[in-house]
Motif scaffolding. Structure first.
Motif, PDB file in Angstrom:
ATOM      1  N   ARG A   1      13.826 -17.834   6.522  1.00 15.73           N
ATOM      2  CA  ARG A   1      14.794 -18.436   5.619  1.00 15.73           C
ATOM      3  C   ARG A   1      15.115 -19.883   5.982  1.00 15.73           C
ATOM      4  N   LEU A   2      15.203 -20.190   7.272  1.00 20.02           N
ATOM      5  CA  LEU A   2      15.531 -21.556   7.664  1.00 20.02           C
ATOM      6  C   LEU A   2      14.451 -22.534   7.223  1.00 20.02           C
ATOM      7  N   MET A   3      13.199 -22.148   7.435  1.00 16.86           N
ATOM      8  CA  MET A   3      12.098 -23.010   7.015  1.00 16.86           C
ATOM      9  C   MET A   3      12.040 -23.111   5.488  1.00 16.86           C
ATOM     10  N   ALA A   4      12.347 -22.013   4.799  1.00 16.95           N
ATOM     11  CA  ALA A   4      12.321 -22.026   3.337  1.00 16.95           C
ATOM     12  C   ALA A   4      13.365 -22.982   2.777  1.00 16.95           C
ATOM     13  N   VAL A   5      14.577 -22.922   3.312  1.00 19.19           N
ATOM     14  CA  VAL A   5      15.644 -23.794   2.823  1.00 19.19           C
ATOM     15  C   VAL A   5      15.328 -25.259   3.116  1.00 19.19           C
ATOM     16  N   GLN A   6      14.817 -25.548   4.331  1.00 21.14           N
ATOM     17  CA  GLN A   6      14.475 -26.924   4.672  1.00 21.14           C
ATOM     18  C   GLN A   6      13.343 -27.444   3.803  1.00 21.14           C
ATOM     19  N   ARG A   7      12.318 -26.614   3.586  1.00 19.25           N
ATOM     20  CA  ARG A   7      11.200 -27.028   2.734  1.00 19.25           C
ATOM     21  C   ARG A   7      11.682 -27.273   1.301  1.00 19.25           C
ATOM     22  N   ALA A   8      12.591 -26.426   0.833  1.00 21.40           N
ATOM     23  CA  ALA A   8      13.114 -26.576  -0.524  1.00 21.40           C
ATOM     24  C   ALA A   8      13.940 -27.847  -0.663  1.00 21.40           C
ATOM     25  N   ARG A   9      14.729 -28.179   0.363  1.00 24.36           N
ATOM     26  CA  ARG A   9      15.516 -29.414   0.302  1.00 24.36           C
ATOM     27  C   ARG A   9      14.600 -30.630   0.346  1.00 24.36           C
ATOM     28  N   ASP A  10      13.608 -30.583   1.202  1.00 25.59           N
ATOM     29  CA  ASP A  10      12.680 -31.709   1.306  1.00 25.59           C
ATOM     30  C   ASP A  10      11.928 -31.931  -0.004  1.00 25.59           C
ATOM     31  N   ALA A  11      11.659 -30.834  -0.728  1.00 32.30           N
ATOM     32  CA  ALA A  11      10.901 -30.922  -1.971  1.00 32.30           C
ATOM     33  C   ALA A  11      11.788 -31.226  -3.177  1.00 32.30           C
ATOM     34  N   GLY A  12      13.107 -31.320  -2.964  1.00 29.69           N
ATOM     35  CA  GLY A  12      14.017 -31.590  -4.074  1.00 29.69           C
ATOM     36  C   GLY A  12      14.337 -30.395  -4.925  1.00 29.69           C
ATOM     37  N   LEU A  13      14.030 -29.196  -4.422  1.00 28.96           N
ATOM     38  CA  LEU A  13      14.360 -27.979  -5.162  1.00 28.96           C
ATOM     39  C   LEU A  13      15.834 -27.633  -5.042  1.00 28.96           C
ATOM     40  N   LEU A  14      16.444 -28.006  -3.934  1.00 29.25           N
ATOM     41  CA  LEU A  14      17.845 -27.718  -3.667  1.00 29.25           C
ATOM     42  C   LEU A  14      18.583 -29.015  -3.380  1.00 29.25           C
ATOM     43  N   PRO A  15      19.882 -29.057  -3.650  1.00 24.79           N
ATOM     44  CA  PRO A  15      20.657 -30.254  -3.329  1.00 24.79           C
ATOM     45  C   PRO A  15      20.766 -30.434  -1.822  1.00 24.79           C
ATOM     46  N   THR A  16      20.938 -31.678  -1.413  1.00 26.00           N
ATOM     47  CA  THR A  16      21.146 -31.936   0.006  1.00 26.00           C
ATOM     48  C   THR A  16      22.528 -31.452   0.404  1.00 26.00           C
ATOM     49  N   LEU A  17      22.701 -31.175   1.680  1.00 28.25           N
ATOM     50  CA  LEU A  17      23.984 -30.674   2.155  1.00 28.25           C
ATOM     51  C   LEU A  17      25.062 -31.738   2.001  1.00 28.25           C
ATOM     52  N   PRO A  18      26.262 -31.377   1.501  1.00 27.17           N
ATOM     53  CA  PRO A  18      27.345 -32.347   1.377  1.00 27.17           C
ATOM     54  C   PRO A  18      27.910 -32.697   2.745  1.00 27.17           C
ATOM     55  N   GLU A  19      28.523 -33.876   2.821  1.00 30.41           N
ATOM     56  CA  GLU A  19      29.195 -34.270   4.045  1.00 30.41           C
ATOM     57  C   GLU A  19      30.399 -33.370   4.269  1.00 30.41           C
ATOM     58  N   PRO A  20      30.639 -32.925   5.502  1.00 34.42           N
ATOM     59  CA  PRO A  20      31.811 -32.073   5.752  1.00 34.42           C
ATOM     60  C   PRO A  20      33.098 -32.845   5.489  1.00 34.42           C
ATOM     61  N   PRO A  21      34.137 -32.178   4.998  1.00 31.44           N
ATOM     62  CA  PRO A  21      35.398 -32.872   4.727  1.00 31.44           C
ATOM     63  C   PRO A  21      36.022 -33.406   6.001  1.00 31.44           C
ATOM     64  N   ARG A  22      36.615 -34.572   5.905  1.00 28.70           N
ATOM     65  CA  ARG A  22      37.263 -35.172   7.060  1.00 28.70           C
ATOM     66  C   ARG A  22      38.449 -34.318   7.503  1.00 28.70           C
ATOM     67  N   GLY A  23      38.526 -34.122   8.804  1.00 33.47           N
ATOM     68  CA  GLY A  23      39.625 -33.340   9.344  1.00 33.47           C
ATOM     69  C   GLY A  23      39.438 -31.852   9.191  1.00 33.47           C
ATOM     70  N   GLY A  24      38.294 -31.451   8.642  1.00 31.48           N
ATOM     71  CA  GLY A  24      38.010 -30.024   8.513  1.00 31.48           C
ATOM     72  C   GLY A  24      38.848 -29.321   7.476  1.00 31.48           C
ATOM     73  N   VAL A  25      39.436 -30.055   6.520  1.00 33.43           N
ATOM     74  CA  VAL A  25      40.272 -29.438   5.500  1.00 33.43           C
ATOM     75  C   VAL A  25      39.379 -28.938   4.383  1.00 33.43           C
ATOM     76  N   SER A  26      39.506 -27.690   4.028  1.00 35.85           N
ATOM     77  CA  SER A  26      38.712 -27.124   2.949  1.00 35.85           C
ATOM     78  C   SER A  26      39.622 -26.750   1.784  1.00 35.85           C
ATOM     79  N   ALA A  27      39.005 -26.633   0.609  1.00 37.64           N
ATOM     80  CA  ALA A  27      39.775 -26.277  -0.583  1.00 37.64           C
ATOM     81  C   ALA A  27      40.260 -24.841  -0.486  1.00 37.64           C
ATOM     82  N   GLY A  28      41.441 -24.584  -1.004  1.00 37.99           N
ATOM     83  CA  GLY A  28      41.988 -23.240  -0.991  1.00 37.99           C
ATOM     84  C   GLY A  28      41.392 -22.410  -2.110  1.00 37.99           C
ATOM     85  N   PRO A  29      41.727 -21.121  -2.155  1.00 34.54           N
ATOM     86  CA  PRO A  29      41.186 -20.262  -3.200  1.00 34.54           C
ATOM     87  C   PRO A  29      41.699 -20.651  -4.577  1.00 34.54           C
ATOM     88  N   ALA A  30      40.884 -20.382  -5.607  1.00 34.10           N
ATOM     89  CA  ALA A  30      41.297 -20.694  -6.971  1.00 34.10           C
ATOM     90  C   ALA A  30      42.481 -19.821  -7.356  1.00 34.10           C
TER      91      ALA A  30
END
Length: 283
Positions: free
Chosen positions: A239-268
């Motif tokens: 799976r790790l190689m599959a995801v990396q190959r897919a990102r390199d090939a433009g099949l998947l979006p690149t990973l977003p930058e982590p939020p500053r301060g580690g704050v994540s969005a709360g539940p909807a």
């Protein structure tokens, strides 16, 4: 060939077409689904309804085209808390098909049901059967409608058979909807089907095979079979190689930058309770 056999064959053909479709070739075939639902349930029409967090009900599609008004009359409140079926799903959180006439008075009092029926009857939609696609913070559902004859046990049993496949196909479409531009072309170059691309996309989001199975309404065994196909087509072994190959090939979006301060969005937020004064408020 009987009508039931014909409908079953048509549903199998639809499911097969969407599972094996090439990525990015078309949007979700709501009109084809609606035609099948109308034929399967002997309905007059089918609509696709969504309800947002503010309890506003919208008809986002109706078939046959022109049968239903796409907006309510100016003197009618678009308040979904007054629709018995929507009240049922909001109160119970059920993901099963439901018939309008079977909503108990504890959920939709008789006066509320009568008010809605008086509005609906002139439009030929007094009898309704809902097939919910998702519920929770808002909801969406296909609704098949008739002017007179109500839906019976055979209809609800058929709806229970159809709904899992229909929900799975809609979920698959939702997974693929926000992929990067051009990913469909690149997936076709890699000979991936839409189903395989959906599994790969969820794998790239960090989901396990069990979580992917729940998301797509299928079994973990089926997900593992799809992953075997994906690994072979991408020329990788895990799976790790599959995801990396897919990102390199433009099949998947690149990973977003982590939020500053580690704050994540709360539940909807959940759907709000019915209007104040109703005896079911505050669930």
């Amino acid at each position: 060939m009987s009508r039931v056999t014909t409908c079953h064959a048509a549903w199998l053909e639809l499911v097969g077409d969407l599972l094996q479709a090439e990525p990015g070739t078309r949007g979700f075939p709501h009109a084809r689904v609606a035609d099948l639902l109308v034929a399967s349930f002997g309905a007059a029409c089918c609509s696709l309804n969504t309800v947002d967090r503010r309890w506003v009900d919208r008809v986002v599609g109706g078939w046959p085209v022109g049968y239903l008004p796409m907006a309510p009359p100016s003197d009618f409140r678009p308040d979904a808390t007054t629709h018995p079926l929507i009240r049922w799903y909001a109160v119970t959180g059920s993901a099963a098909p439901q018939v309008l006439g079977r909503v108990p008075p504890e959920v939709a009092p008789a006066a509320m049901a009568a008010e809605w029926t008086a509005f609906a009857r002139p439009h030929g939609i007094a009898r309704q059967l809902a097939l919910p696609l998702w519920t929770g913070a808002g909801m969406a559902a296909y609704v098949v409608s008739r002017p007179d004859d109500d839906y019976g046990d055979a209809d609800t049993e058929l709806a229970a058979l159809v709904l899992p496949a229909l929900s799975a196909l809609v979920r698959q479409h939702g997974v693929l909807r926000d992929l990067p531009d051009g990913s469909g072309d690149r997936a076709r170059d890699a000979r991936l089907t839409e189903r395989e691309l959906a599994v790969l996309t969820l794998l790239g989001s960090g989901l396990t095979a069990q979580a992917i199975a729940r998301r797509l309404h299928t079994s973990p065994r089926t997900v593992h079979k799809h992953l075997e196909h994906v690994y072979r087509k991408l020329g990788v072994r895990d799976r790790l190689m599959a995801v990396q190959r897919a990102r390199d090939a433009g099949l998947l979006p690149t990973l977003p930058e982590p939020p500053r301060g580690g704050v994540s969005a709360g539940p909807a937020p959940r759907i709000p309770s019915p209007r104040s004064g109703d005896h079911l408020a505050g669930r």
